[in-house]
Design an enzyme around this catalytic site. Structure first.
Site, mmCIF file in Angstrom:
data_model
loop_
_atom_site.group_PDB
_atom_site.id
_atom_site.type_symbol
_atom_site.label_atom_id
_atom_site.label_comp_id
_atom_site.label_asym_id
_atom_site.label_seq_id
_atom_site.Cartn_x
_atom_site.Cartn_y
_atom_site.Cartn_z
ATOM 1 N N LYS B 100 73.267 -41.618 2.088
ATOM 2 C CA LYS B 100 73.021 -42.749 2.983
ATOM 3 C C LYS B 100 72.479 -42.147 4.277
ATOM 4 C CE LYS B 100 75.119 -46.279 5.797
ATOM 5 N NZ LYS B 100 76.324 -46.973 6.254
ATOM 6 N N ALA B 188 75.503 -53.064 7.373
ATOM 7 C CA ALA B 188 75.947 -53.147 8.769
ATOM 8 C C ALA B 188 75.901 -54.570 9.327
ATOM 9 C CB ALA B 188 75.126 -52.231 9.675
ATOM 10 N N ASN B 210 82.114 -52.227 5.825
ATOM 11 C CA ASN B 210 83.317 -51.434 6.053
ATOM 12 C C ASN B 210 84.261 -52.150 7.030
ATOM 13 O OD1 ASN B 210 83.871 -47.848 6.584
ATOM 14 N ND2 ASN B 210 85.331 -49.481 6.602
#
Lengths: 67, 264
Positions: B100, B188, B210
């Protein structure tokens, strides 16, 4: 003796150590880390042929949490 | 629930959710949340290790036992050179050619640096990496990344950890339209399950998140919520949404309506 930076900390070590010997001297026992010398990656295969020089910057990185 | 299979980076998966491993209240909570999410890709990172840590790495042991695909990141890198070195180190430690690619260009909003990202992507692809580049929703940057050989693009929804959702769905839509053959992941900024639904309804192949899970009051339950949201959004996309209309249109039949115009 020569001075090197290991993970941002100054260390005094013997001259002419290779990376494999450096890891032993620093008492890194665990597998599962990777090394860069002066921001360049050094693969396991090259540990024995890579000599640590005075003023080198060594980074030893291991897995952590990430997003 | 819906379990279609899809391919990314040479692997066939059923989950379309990529989950991060940071910021959980505890390692046990992280493990449970990842399991509950049924994600098949987990992101990890590399940081300096002190000799005193040599006895074991609890975090990495947990991740290995999950037996899912690991996607190392280059988080914290600010130049192509740093990102390339980190990727090479990650390949050796994690035993994967997936990376990533994150090259940060601004510390305030953690916006990726498009110039350095493209430069790093080109080198890494030449070195045999499967690059998952974190990028903005800029179509031209997406084109540049595709031109250097990226098969996967990961435009942001909004800045990392902001939880603001999709700031600019029309830009994300344009990237989807322009690159039907690439794997597209919204990475994100996702904050709520409804953001995941929205991203998937745009036709994105997956989402990466996340903070939205790890910082929820109950991360394990939130992981489950995102699993269903991702699946619902994908189903919605595949089913094809109706055309929006300017005016109301009754859904109940008007023919046979009782008392039709009888009350004055």
């Amino acid at each position: 003796m020569i001075k090197v930076s290991v993970n941002g900390e100054m260390k005094e070590i013997e001259k002419n150590l290779n990376i494999k010997q450096l890891i032993e001297v620093l008492e890194y026992k665990q597998q599962g880390f990777a090394i860069a010398v002066n921001t360049t990656f050094v693969s396991i295969k090259k540990y024995e042929q890579t000599i640590v020089n005075d003023g080198d910057t060594i980074d030893i990185l291991a897995p952590v949490q990430g997003g | 629930m819906h379990q279609d299979s899809w391919e990314i980076g040479g692997k066939t998966l059923t989950s379309r959710m990529l989950i991060g491993s940071a910021l959980y209240p505890s390692p046990a909570n992280m493990e449970e949340a990842i399991k509950e999410s049924e994600a098949q890709i987990v992101t990890v990172a590399l940081r300096r290790q002190s000799a005193g840590d040599g006895g074991g790495n609890n975090f990495w042991d947990i991740i290995k036992e999950l037996n899912i695909n690991v996607l190392p990141n280059t988080a914290g890198c600010h130049s192509a050179k740093e990102a390339i070195t980190t990727a090479q180190m990650a390949r050796e430690v994690f035993g994967t050619n997936w990376i990533k690619l994150e090259v940060i260009g601004d510390q305030y909003n953690l916006q990726p640096d498009p110039f350095e990202t493209v430069k790093a992507a080109e080198v890494l692809i030449e070195e045999g990496f499967e690059v998952f580049p974190y990028t903005t929703d800029d179509l031209v940057v997406a084109k540049r990344l595709a031109n250097v050989g990226c098969k996967i693009l990961m435009p942001w929804g909004s800045p990392i950890g902001s939880g603001q959702g999709l700031m600019n769905p029309s830009n994300l839509k344009a990237i989807r339209k322009q690159f039907p053959e690439l794997k597209l992941i919204v990475d994100a900024g996702i904050g709520k399950p409804s953001d995941a639904v929205e991203a998937m309804q745009l036709g994105y192949d997956g989402i990466l998140l996340n903070s939205a899970i790890a910082l929820a009051q109950d991360p394990v339950k939130m992981a489950k919520a995102f699993k269903y949201a991702t699946q619902a959004g994908r189903l919605g996309y595949e089913a094809g949404t109706m055309q929006e209309r300017e005016f109301a249109s009754p859904s109940t039949p008007t023919i046979g309506t009782p008392f039709w115009h009888q009350f004055k």
